[in-house]
Write a protein that holds these residues in place. Structure first.
Motif, PDB file in Angstrom:
ATOM      1  N   GLU A 106       1.648   3.526   4.365  1.00 14.91           N
ATOM      2  CA  GLU A 106       1.396   3.707   2.933  1.00 14.91           C
ATOM      3  C   GLU A 106       1.546   5.164   2.512  1.00 14.91           C
ATOM      4  OE1 GLU A 106      -1.035   2.166   4.999  1.00 14.91           O
ATOM      5  OE2 GLU A 106      -0.137   0.212   4.570  1.00 14.91           O
ATOM      6  N   LYS A 107       1.193   6.097   3.404  1.00 18.87           N
ATOM      7  CA  LYS A 107       1.266   7.524   3.083  1.00 18.87           C
ATOM      8  C   LYS A 107       2.557   8.173   3.567  1.00 18.87           C
ATOM      9  CE  LYS A 107      -3.671   8.259   2.890  1.00 18.87           C
ATOM     10  NZ  LYS A 107      -4.814   9.028   3.373  1.00 18.87           N
ATOM     11  N   ASP A 111       8.241   4.989   4.813  1.00 19.70           N
ATOM     12  CA  ASP A 111       7.800   3.590   4.807  1.00 19.70           C
ATOM     13  C   ASP A 111       7.517   3.052   6.196  1.00 19.70           C
ATOM     14  OD1 ASP A 111       7.960   3.441   2.003  1.00 19.70           O
ATOM     15  OD2 ASP A 111      10.104   3.021   2.112  1.00 19.70           O
TER      16      ASP A 111
END
Length: 157
Positions: A106-107, A111
């Motif tokens: 998510e960060k 991806d």
């Protein structure tokens, strides 16, 4: 997941230890971190052959990427000659200490969740570069998912 990074740290420090051998070797006190980084650049193409798992490796010297080989499943898009501008490598170089960070999918800008391990090298008190090892955590996430399903299935029995 952390086994490969522990191995990276051990290999890095063993490599540095070899420079302390007085007879037939180099003394780390007489060698600069920049010289050690040059040796790492020479052996980096063989790194994946002597370590378990698929890892990316980058080497930074004088604030710029001097070597990069991506992992098969994680390419950070590093370009040799580009300066360090952000991230875990910049943190390790600014703090002058090894840094390991897990970046979730998510960060992540890619991806893909991954772990990065950075070990800086110094000339005296000045950080002159670092080695960076990265590895995708997707296989570990898949194994976690499968094990959770197995636990859930066994509880239904």
């Amino acid at each position: 997941m952390y086994t490969n990074y522990a191995l990276h740290l051990v290999m890095t420090y063993l490599f540095m230890w070899q420079f302390q051998i007085k007879e037939g070797g180099f003394n780390l006190d007489e060698n600069k971190g920049s010289e050690i980084l040059e040796h790492f650049i020479k052996i980096a193409p063989c790194y994946n052959e002597v370590t378990p798992g698929d890892m990316g490796i980058a080497i930074v010297k004088d604030g710029k990427y001097a070597y990069y080989s991506p992992a098969d499943d994680l390419d950070l898009g590093i370009v040799i000659g580009d300066p360090i501008t952000q991230g875990v490598a910049k943190q390790a170089m600014e703090e002058g200490r090894p840094v390991t960070r897990v970046i979730s999918a998510e960060k992540s800008s890619y991806d893909v969740g991954y772990i990065a391990c950075v070990v800086p090298f110094k000339d005296g008190d000045k950080v002159v570069g670092c080695t960076i090892v990265t590895q995708s955590v997707s296989i570990w996430e898949n194994l976690n998912g499968i094990s959770s399903e197995v636990v859930a299935s066994s509880q239904q029995l």
